[in-house]
Design a protein around this motif. Structure first.
Motif: not given
Length: 405
Positions: A76-79, A123-125, A130-131, A363-365
């Motif tokens: 993903t754009s995150d990973s 840690w907040e992620a 946001r694994f 929807k949440m995660a």
């Protein structure tokens, strides 16, 4: 083996590979042939890890082989495009287990302040579920923290070791979450070494909890219970005038132990551990997030639901679960509880409520729901058990979770 087999179908697959009849396997786990046949044909859900572990032991396979872990982490754009393999390479860096240290790594250590900020951000992620983001960036954090430990001295060295211990703890909990139990064990071991070198009793305590989780991930529930007792005795001298951090670490240790005890079918120890956690939460006075523990009365309530489900007390889980208000907790905790509620609804034959709860959780995660074995197996079982054509809503969810082509 792919993600689109239920646990029962995996039992059948491994049983046939072992050349074992249903009569033999059923007898060795003290069940009837009719029960095993229904399990293998998806007419009974295998939703208690203690039962799954007993089958895995007889079949001589790892618990993960039956519960379909780990799961492929999507890009993903995150990973980015380097996920678990990059983290594995960081944990298996030869410089960590040889005399050569990190001197040849070429990594410049950041300031302690920057290092602490990097740790807090990840840690907040993680708590925001946001694994992919966490997994993709952990190798950099570990490299920075290792370099700092190699360079700094005095109080800065102790601070760097604390960050390193907590960075390895984050690696352990993240890897456990996505089914990489063996790597989680390595991370917890490395973190404990850093915390012991710093003499930081609080970080040692929180890493002992990670070892408990790693033991559970491989089905070693009784050892996890014993570790909980040993760790509690180790921390006990610090509890008379415990700081909020220490209370949180002590309480979450018992919460982890309560799950292990429930999976070991030890209801008495489960209640004892929950009581100890509740007393720590009462002393703390409110929900808090010291050292990213999300500890307090609400987390204790969440574990009462989870342990009830593990012990087979489904009515307790159905009655109590929906009443727990998790709105003030980090997203990871909220969604993990939602999965327990969905499982309880499903076991109680309230399929519509179960699906609605799981969809709300997604929807949440979405990442957390995708990677958790409980959500994948619930959806796959619903698809298999549907006598008519599954609804488009269910089919779409199954495809998003990669359990259906």
């Amino acid at each position: 083996m792919t993600n689109n087999l239920t646990i029962g179908e995996r039992v059948a697959w491994y049983r046939r590979r072992r050349g074992m009849s249903q009569e033999v396997l059923a007898g060795r786990v003290d069940r009837t042939v009719d029960w095993l046949s229904k399990v293998e044909n998806n007419r009974i859900d295998l939703d208690r890890l203690s039962v799954i572990k007993s089958l895995a032991d007889v079949l001589d396979v790892a618990l993960a082989d039956l519960v379909a872990e780990p799961s492929l982490m999507q890009w993903t754009s995150d990973s980015g495009m380097r996920t678990v393999p990059a983290l594995r390479a960081a944990l298996m860096d030869y410089r960590r287990v040889t005399p050569f240290g990190a001197s040849g790594s070429g990594v410049e250590p950041p300031s302690i302040a920057d290092l602490q900020h990097e740790l807090s951000t990840l840690w907040e992620a993680y708590q925001a579920a946001r694994f992919g983001y966490v997994t993709g960036r952990l190798p950099s954090l570990l490299a920075h923290a290792e370099a700092a430990v190699d360079v700094y001295t005095g109080s800065q060295l102790d601070a760097a070791r604390r960050v390193l211990g907590l960075a390895y703890q984050l690696a352990a909990v993240q890897l456990t979450k996505i089914g990489e139990a063996d790597l989680a064990w390595i991370a917890a071991d490395r973190g404990l070494s850093a915390a012991r070198a710093a003499g930081d009793i609080v970080v040692i305590g929180t890493l002992l909890r990670s070892v408990t989780h790693a033991l559970q991930a491989t089905g070693r529930y009784r050892e996890a219970v014993q570790l909980t007792n040993d760790a509690a005795n180790y921390l006990e001298p610090n509890m008379r005038e415990a700081t909020p951090e220490m209370l949180s670490v002590y309480g979450t240790l018992f919460l982890a132990g309560s799950i292990a005890a429930a999976r070991a079918n030890d209801a008495i120890t489960t209640r004892s551990f929950l009581q100890a956690a509740d007393e720590a939460a009462t002393r703390l006075g409110q929900d808090a997030n010291h050292l990213w523990t999300a500890f307090g009365p609400t987390n204790v309530a969440i574990h009462r639901v989870a342990t009830a489900a593990e012990l087979g007390d489904v009515q307790v889980a159905v009655d109590l679960g929906p009443r727990v208000d998790t709105a003030g907790l980090p997203m990871e905790r909220r969604v993990r509880h939602a999965l327990e509620v969905a499982r309880a609804y499903s076991t109680w034959n309230r399929g519509d409520d179960a699906l609605a709860t799981l969809l709300d959780a997604e929807k949440m995660a979405p990442e957390q729901v995708r990677y958790h074995v409980m959500s994948r197996q619930l959806v796959l079982a619903w698809v298999r058990q549907n006598k008519s054509r599954p609804s488009s809503t269910l089919v779409d969810l199954a495809r998003r979770l990669d359990v259906m082509d």
